[in-house]
Write a protein that holds these residues in place. Structure first.
Motif, PDB file in Angstrom:
ATOM      1  N   SER A 104       0.888  -1.108  -0.192  1.00  0.00           N
ATOM      2  CA  SER A 104       0.044  -0.086  -0.023  1.00  0.00           C
ATOM      3  C   SER A 104       0.941   1.520  -0.107  1.00  0.00           C
ATOM      4  N   SER A 105       1.911   1.206   0.764  1.00  0.00           N
ATOM      5  CA  SER A 105       2.811   2.331   0.815  1.00  0.00           C
ATOM      6  C   SER A 105       3.509   2.602  -0.706  1.00  0.00           C
ATOM      7  N   LEU A 106       3.810   1.262  -1.072  1.00  0.00           N
ATOM      8  CA  LEU A 106       4.432   1.232  -2.588  1.00  0.00           C
ATOM      9  C   LEU A 106       3.526   1.963  -3.846  1.00  0.00           C
ATOM     10  N   LYS A 207       6.849   6.280   8.474  1.00  0.00           N
ATOM     11  CA  LYS A 207       6.937   5.467   9.765  1.00  0.00           C
ATOM     12  C   LYS A 207       5.748   5.789  10.593  1.00  0.00           C
ATOM     13  N   PRO A 208       5.321   7.030  10.917  1.00  0.00           N
ATOM     14  CA  PRO A 208       4.190   6.970  11.550  1.00  0.00           C
ATOM     15  C   PRO A 208       2.825   6.562  11.168  1.00  0.00           C
ATOM     16  N   ALA A 209       2.667   6.684   9.771  1.00  0.00           N
ATOM     17  CA  ALA A 209       1.561   6.408   9.132  1.00  0.00           C
ATOM     18  C   ALA A 209       1.514   4.660   9.090  1.00  0.00           C
ATOM     19  N   ILE A 210       2.825   4.031   8.803  1.00  0.00           N
ATOM     20  CA  ILE A 210       2.929   2.503   8.582  1.00  0.00           C
ATOM     21  C   ILE A 210       2.559   2.063   9.764  1.00  0.00           C
ATOM     22  N   ALA A 211       3.252   2.641  11.152  1.00  0.00           N
ATOM     23  CA  ALA A 211       2.886   2.084  12.575  1.00  0.00           C
ATOM     24  C   ALA A 211       1.330   1.948  12.592  1.00  0.00           C
ATOM     25  N   ILE A 281       0.275   5.839  16.794  1.00  0.00           N
ATOM     26  CA  ILE A 281      -1.052   6.238  16.300  1.00  0.00           C
ATOM     27  C   ILE A 281      -1.263   7.860  16.422  1.00  0.00           C
ATOM     28  N   ILE A 282      -0.799   8.500  17.730  1.00  0.00           N
ATOM     29  CA  ILE A 282      -0.790   9.708  18.095  1.00  0.00           C
ATOM     30  C   ILE A 282      -0.077  10.516  17.132  1.00  0.00           C
ATOM     31  N   ALA A 283       1.287   9.973  16.892  1.00  0.00           N
ATOM     32  CA  ALA A 283       2.078  10.803  15.872  1.00  0.00           C
ATOM     33  C   ALA A 283       1.533  10.842  14.697  1.00  0.00           C
TER      34      ALA A 283
END
Length: 292
Positions: A104-106, A207-211, A281-283
């Motif tokens: 999805s990121s790709l 990284k924040p969105a992926i987590a 999630i917060i980030a």
């Protein structure tokens, strides 16, 4: 000036007492909401230590009992092995989460970083697919899996996670205002390949969105009951939600203690996953709100 002179201040912090009182109210409300959020999980854990008779006679209790070993023996004494179901669910959830967030990121990177003729049409198609319930396509998907002889393979519950339109939409919305094309162009000038740029530059930015999406994808895959129930008929391939649902299927007596024990084992990995990645999630929400 008169209002400032008459305003009372706290002697220690020199802050207005009204402001201090509001902070107290906010903390009290947060504590109450936290207690209400934790209470259902605590009741579930307590019921996993109680016998069926205790649960039926006294439905609500906040004090653990001493039947945890008995409930675990009942749970493991069924025709299926809950430890196998726990491992199957873990394999499916981890595999699905990794495939979903990476591809999805790709896809989101391709929608943001490249200019191509049907880019907007493709994004509209992705948004349109989000509106189609998964149950609508299940008959065709089952016929396809049956024809290729993969009905009892865990891979058929993992590989479809590559196509996750909702995650693509979220990743694209996050990446669009975040990614600086100057960095990408500089990496290309230095001779870096596209996959090296994506893996080395874009993924750390996301990284924040992926987590955040990893938590949502893991929980969704772990709690999925409908698709495994359709595709899996071998008891050795059952997932934990299927086994918990079968605990309620005894026509003679339902052992509610073992049911709650199964639910506790089912929820425990989700709690651990959330505790590990909750700060992201917060980030992710905060950064998404600032960028938008």
């Amino acid at each position: 000036m008169a209002e400032l002179e008459t305003m009372s201040y706290d002697s220690e912090t020199m802050a207005p007492k009204a402001h201090h009182g509001m902070k107290v109210v906010i903390h009290v409300v947060c504590i109450i909401l936290s207690a209400l959020s934790i209470l259902p999980f605590w009741i579930m854990i307590v019921n996993s230590t109680r016998s069926t008779t205790q649960i039926q006679q006294h439905a609500l209790s906040l004090v653990p009992s001493n039947h945890i070993v008995q409930n675990f023996q009942i749970l493991t004494g069924k025709s299926f092995n809950p430890m196998v179901g726990l491992m199957n669910s873990l394999i499916i959830s981890v595999g699905s989460t990794l495939l979903t967030v990476y591809f999805s990121s790709l896809t989101a990177y391709a929608l943001v970083a490249y200019e191509w003729k049907l880019r907007n049409a493709f994004f509209s198609f992705v948004v349109g697919v989000m509106m189609i319930p998964a149950q609508v396509t299940m008959i065709g998907f089952y016929k396809f899996v049956y024809k290729i002889g993969m009905t009892n393979h865990l891979s058929m519950l993992i590989l479809p996670a590559i196509a996750a339109p909702a995650t693509v939409f979220f990743m694209r919305q996050y990446l669009y205002p975040t990614l600086s094309m100057e960095i990408v162009q500089a990496a290309r000038i230095d001779g870096a390949g596209e996959f090296r740029i994506f893996n080395g530059i874009v993924l750390p930015i996301m990284k924040p969105a992926i987590a955040t999406q990893a938590i949502f994808c893991f929980v969704s895959s772990w709690n999925n009951l409908f698709t495994p129930l359709v595709l899996l008929t071998n008891k050795d391939k059952y997932t934990m939600p299927i086994m918990v649902s079968l605990l309620r299927g005894d026509i003679y007596k339902t052992e509610y203690g073992s049911v709650y024990m199964g639910l506790t084992l089912t929820v425990l990995p989700l709690i651990i996953m959330y505790l590990i990645l909750s700060k992201y999630i917060i980030a992710g929400v905060a950064l998404g709100g600032v960028k938008s």
